[in-house]
Design a protein around this motif. Structure first.
Motif, PDB file in Angstrom:
ATOM      1  N   ARG A 203      54.396 -23.631  26.439  1.00  0.00           N
ATOM      2  CA  ARG A 203      53.681 -22.433  26.895  1.00  0.00           C
ATOM      3  C   ARG A 203      52.771 -22.742  28.082  1.00  0.00           C
ATOM      4  N   LEU A 204      52.195 -23.937  28.088  1.00  0.00           N
ATOM      5  CA  LEU A 204      51.380 -24.328  29.245  1.00  0.00           C
ATOM      6  C   LEU A 204      52.251 -24.517  30.482  1.00  0.00           C
ATOM      7  N   TYR A 205      53.406 -25.172  30.326  1.00  0.00           N
ATOM      8  CA  TYR A 205      54.295 -25.379  31.468  1.00  0.00           C
ATOM      9  C   TYR A 205      54.823 -24.047  32.010  1.00  0.00           C
ATOM     10  N   LYS A 222      61.269 -21.120  40.126  1.00  0.00           N
ATOM     11  CA  LYS A 222      62.668 -21.503  40.303  1.00  0.00           C
ATOM     12  C   LYS A 222      62.828 -23.018  40.250  1.00  0.00           C
ATOM     13  N   LYS A 223      61.891 -23.749  40.842  1.00  0.00           N
ATOM     14  CA  LYS A 223      61.956 -25.207  40.800  1.00  0.00           C
ATOM     15  C   LYS A 223      61.782 -25.713  39.362  1.00  0.00           C
ATOM     16  N   SER A 224      60.937 -25.071  38.594  1.00  0.00           N
ATOM     17  CA  SER A 224      60.756 -25.470  37.195  1.00  0.00           C
ATOM     18  C   SER A 224      62.036 -25.268  36.404  1.00  0.00           C
ATOM     19  N   LEU A 229      66.772 -27.676  33.818  1.00  0.00           N
ATOM     20  CA  LEU A 229      68.224 -27.712  33.611  1.00  0.00           C
ATOM     21  C   LEU A 229      68.776 -29.119  33.821  1.00  0.00           C
ATOM     22  N   VAL A 230      68.338 -29.794  34.865  1.00  0.00           N
ATOM     23  CA  VAL A 230      68.781 -31.171  35.101  1.00  0.00           C
ATOM     24  C   VAL A 230      68.350 -32.071  33.946  1.00  0.00           C
ATOM     25  N   PHE A 231      67.135 -31.878  33.475  1.00  0.00           N
ATOM     26  CA  PHE A 231      66.642 -32.662  32.345  1.00  0.00           C
ATOM     27  C   PHE A 231      67.479 -32.405  31.090  1.00  0.00           C
ATOM     28  N   GLY A 232      67.866 -31.150  30.872  1.00  0.00           N
ATOM     29  CA  GLY A 232      68.689 -30.823  29.711  1.00  0.00           C
ATOM     30  C   GLY A 232      70.096 -31.375  29.805  1.00  0.00           C
ATOM     31  N   VAL A 276      61.661 -25.034  26.742  1.00  0.00           N
ATOM     32  CA  VAL A 276      61.024 -24.733  28.025  1.00  0.00           C
ATOM     33  C   VAL A 276      61.800 -23.658  28.781  1.00  0.00           C
ATOM     34  N   LEU A 277      63.128 -23.724  28.760  1.00  0.00           N
ATOM     35  CA  LEU A 277      63.927 -22.706  29.443  1.00  0.00           C
ATOM     36  C   LEU A 277      63.678 -21.319  28.861  1.00  0.00           C
TER      37      LEU A 277
END
Length: 710
Positions: A203-205, A222-224, A229-232, A276-277
């Motif tokens: 929620r903070l992110y 958009k960058k987040s 997505l790359v991390f996932g 996060v997504l």
């Protein structure tokens, strides 16, 4: 006598520091907004709170922080007046080695001060703006170093509140805040996931993009999403090396960690990335943003399409392969969470991928899964079918219906084992098998019955299955056979539920009324094909709409019959085949495929038998009286006549579904006056046991009639 609440509290409960600590719960409950209005006792109250805040005893200081927080919540005027002095006491506490209760009370007090007076410009200029960065700078290291998880959750939640209120001030703190979030969202290989802590970090992110201002917030959002997505993808590929992946994925480096550490670590990372997504999709932005729908859908379908049979590399340790297989249900649940959130966000824009999503879910529902594994699929189906356009592929709709209907039939009483199966047991003679058939029906007297939904998850699966079926029946592309069979199953459940006690349905007694309400709602919708049909089922409409939100709509249809017809291909009630003799061949095959109905009742059944031998075919020339004396097993022919023979009573398609212990059998009622039709010659195969043919029929003494006058 002055009976002001503050006076009594100051004289009794706050007479000393020890009294203040002991009676703190009572004081907090006794305080109200009216008692803190300006009065002669207000200055005394503020002075007493300040004395507790300056106390050297930790317990008295904690009591003073709690009282200051409660006062700030109830009286905005008092908070603005005392904020400067209270900030000077509470803010330095965050940099000291204090006990977690004192730190938590300080954080709560400062959060109220910085967030409750944003509409007072002078207060913001003199008090809030100069101190907010000091507050954030003190919270970040406290959350990183302190071991108390509750305090960490409080700090993360507090930052998620104050950052959107002061976005541009925190622009320089964006990197430090992102690092703080990643420290709780990077997964852990050994400890179980701390879901509240990771949810607070997510929620903070979700609000960090506000630090870019009105212009740069969209780019940061958009960058987040791209970074997450790359991390996932990286975590997903590290879990399933040697497996085929649905769709094209970026070529990411393969992890060099040990599989015993890498698989649980990346499974937790994947959970955090989906979390996060979902939070980023729920976030708000000052300006419209472009959602990467294609990449998000591809990622979700890749998770949803995982099966144990996708392996392409056979040179993997069996233990590692077992760990990869064990994590697959978790991947399914994450995919369902992401698809549900994405559908709620973009709505009908996901319709282009609806067929692939539903096909993948139906494939999993057709497998032998547990209730906890089925529930996410059913919940996701309910969301996507409601938010997106109706499915246009007929085969997908019918396949979905075939997968859902068996989940509903568990409510119906199962038919006991057939007498033929008992008689054909090895080691039993023909006489014993014949004698066993004379006790047909003794299973009705059995008292014990297993609970239909033994766990809470099973009850949720049943409720969700009815919700999905309700949406499927609205689809105009559903075949008539599937539509008819689904309606009959719903009718059987509607008849059976009132005869099932809540204890027999589920240990949770609330499930029975909830399920009955949902079944009644589906039944009312099925009967609303025309105003005439709806008027015929007025009792059901009234009973079902006592708590249904669609009551006004149904009443409008009844009160204003000149409304336009419903735009769906729902057949009329009289068009449904409620009896086995009315079934089409397609419906018979569909019912047998789904395992509904049984041939064990000895009545008019739909089972197909091989052609009779010539000797048996010759028996068809006997008179009807001879056939009845020989007790044949009647089998419905392949071509069903329009009206069943008068000697054979019509029975419902699934009579055994509505049978419950200690209750009479519920059957559909056949018309009492059938329309006269010309006789139809039907050739009925007859099978007669050898022992029955040689047995002499007993004679009937007509003189033994008790009503005879002789």
């Amino acid at each position: 006598m002055d009976g002001h609440p503050l006076k009594s509290l100051l004289q009794l409960q706050l007479g000393s520091d020890s009294y203040a600590v002991t009676h703190l719960p009572h004081i907090l409950n006794a305080l109200t907004a009216e008692s803190l209005l300006p009065s002669a006792h207000s200055s005394k109250w503020i002075a007493r709170v300040n004395s507790l805040l300056h106390s050297k005893a930790p317990d008295a200081k904690w009591a003073g922080l709690c009282l200051a927080h409660r006062t700030s919540v109830l009286s905005k005027f008092t908070m603005i007046e005392c904020a400067q002095s209270w900030l000077g006491i509470a803010l330095p506490i965050l940099s000291k080695n204090e006990a977690p209760p004192i730190l938590s009370a300080s954080v709560r007090l400062l959060r109220v001060i910085f967030s409750s007076a944003t509409d007072v410009p002078e207060f913001q200029r003199q008090v809030a703006t100069p101190n907010i960065l000091k507050f954030t700078a003190a919270l970040i290291p406290l959350a990183e170093k302190h071991a108390d998880n509750d305090l960490k959750i409080l700090i993360l939640s507090t930052l998620a509140v104050v950052i959107p209120l002061y976005p541009t001030i925190h622009r320089t703190s964006h990197a430090a805040l992102s690092t703080l979030c990643f420290s709780f969202l990077n997964g852990h290989p050994f400890k179980p996931p701390n879901i509240p802590l990771s949810a607070a970090a997510s929620r903070l992110y979700r609000v960090l993009h506000f630090t870019g201002g009105k212009v740069g917030a969209a780019n940061l959002w958009k960058k987040s999403v791209d970074d997450t997505l790359v991390f996932g993808w990286n975590a997903f590929l590290s879990i399933r090396p040697g497996y085929r992946i649905e769709g094209q994925v970026p070529q990411l480096p393969v992890s060099t960690e040990e599989p015993l550490i890498s698989i649980p670590l990346n499974a937790d990372r994947l959970r955090c990335s989906v979390l996060v997504l979902c939070d980023l999709l729920k976030a708000t932005t000052h300006r419209p943003v472009e959602v990467p729908l294609g990449r998000l859908t591809k990622f979700a379908i890749a998770l949803l399409s995982c099966t144990p049979d996708d392996k392409v590399d056979s040179h993997i340790d069996p233990g590692v392969r077992a760990m990869q297989t064990a994590v697959i249900p978790q991947l399914w649940k994450l995919a369902c969470d992401l698809i549900s959130c994405l559908t709620s966000c973009v709505g009908q824009h996901l319709s282009s991928s609806l067929s692939r999503i539903v096909t993948s879910i139906v494939f999993h529902l057709e497998q032998n899964l547990t209730g906890s594994q089925r529930l996410p699929f059913l919940n996701t189906l309910q969301v996507v079918l409601e938010k997106c356009h109706p499915l246009h592929a007929t085969h997908i709709v019918n396949r979905l219906g075939r997968a859902i209907v068996p989940f509903l039939s568990i409510v119906l009483t199962k038919e006991p084992e057939s007498r033929e199966s008992e008689g054909d047991a090895p080691g039993r003679s023909k006489k014993s098998r014949k004698r066993a058939r004379e006790f047909e029906g003794d299973e009705v007297f059995k008292i014990g019955r297993e609970v239909v939904c033994p766990s809470a998850v099973d009850g949720e699966v049943l409720l969700s299955a009815f919700a999905v079926l309700r949406i499927v029946l609205r689809n105009p592309n559903l075949s008539s056979a599937m539509q008819s069979l689904s309606c009959r199953v719903v009718l059987s459940v509607l008849l059976a539920l009132p005869q099932i006690s809540p204890e027999s349905l589920s240990p949770d007694l609330k499930l029975h009324p909830l399920l009955l309400e949902r079944v009644q709602a589906v039944s009312v919708e099925l009967g609303a094909g025309s105003t005439g049909n709806m008027g015929s089922s007025l009792g059901l409409v009234v009973g079902a709409n006592l708590k249904d939100c669609h009551m006004h709509r149904d009443l409008e249809v009844l009160l204003h019959p000149r409304l336009p017809p419903l735009l769906r291909s729902m057949p009329a009630v009289e068009a449904l085949s409620l009896f086995r003799s009315e079934e089409s061949q397609e419906e018979v095959e569909l019912r047998k495929t789904l395992g509904l109905g049984s041939a064990a009742d000895g009545d008019v059944v739909m089972d197909e038998l091989p052609p009779p031998p010539p000797a048996a075919a010759a028996e068809t020339s006997k008179l009807p009286s001879q056939v009845l004396q020989e007790k044949p097993t009647i089998v419905t022919p392949s071509v069903t006549p329009a009206i069943a023979p008068p000697s054979q009573p019509l029975r419902p398609l699934i009579p055994e579904m509505v049978t419950v212990p200690d209750q009479p059998r519920i059957e559909a009622v056949a018309p009492t006056k059938p329309v006269a039709q010309p006789p139809v010659a039907v050739e009925m195969p007859v099978f007669v046991e050898e022992e029955e043919v040689n047995e002499e029929m007993p004679g009937i003494d007509l003189d033994s009639d008790s009503d005879s006058d002789s």
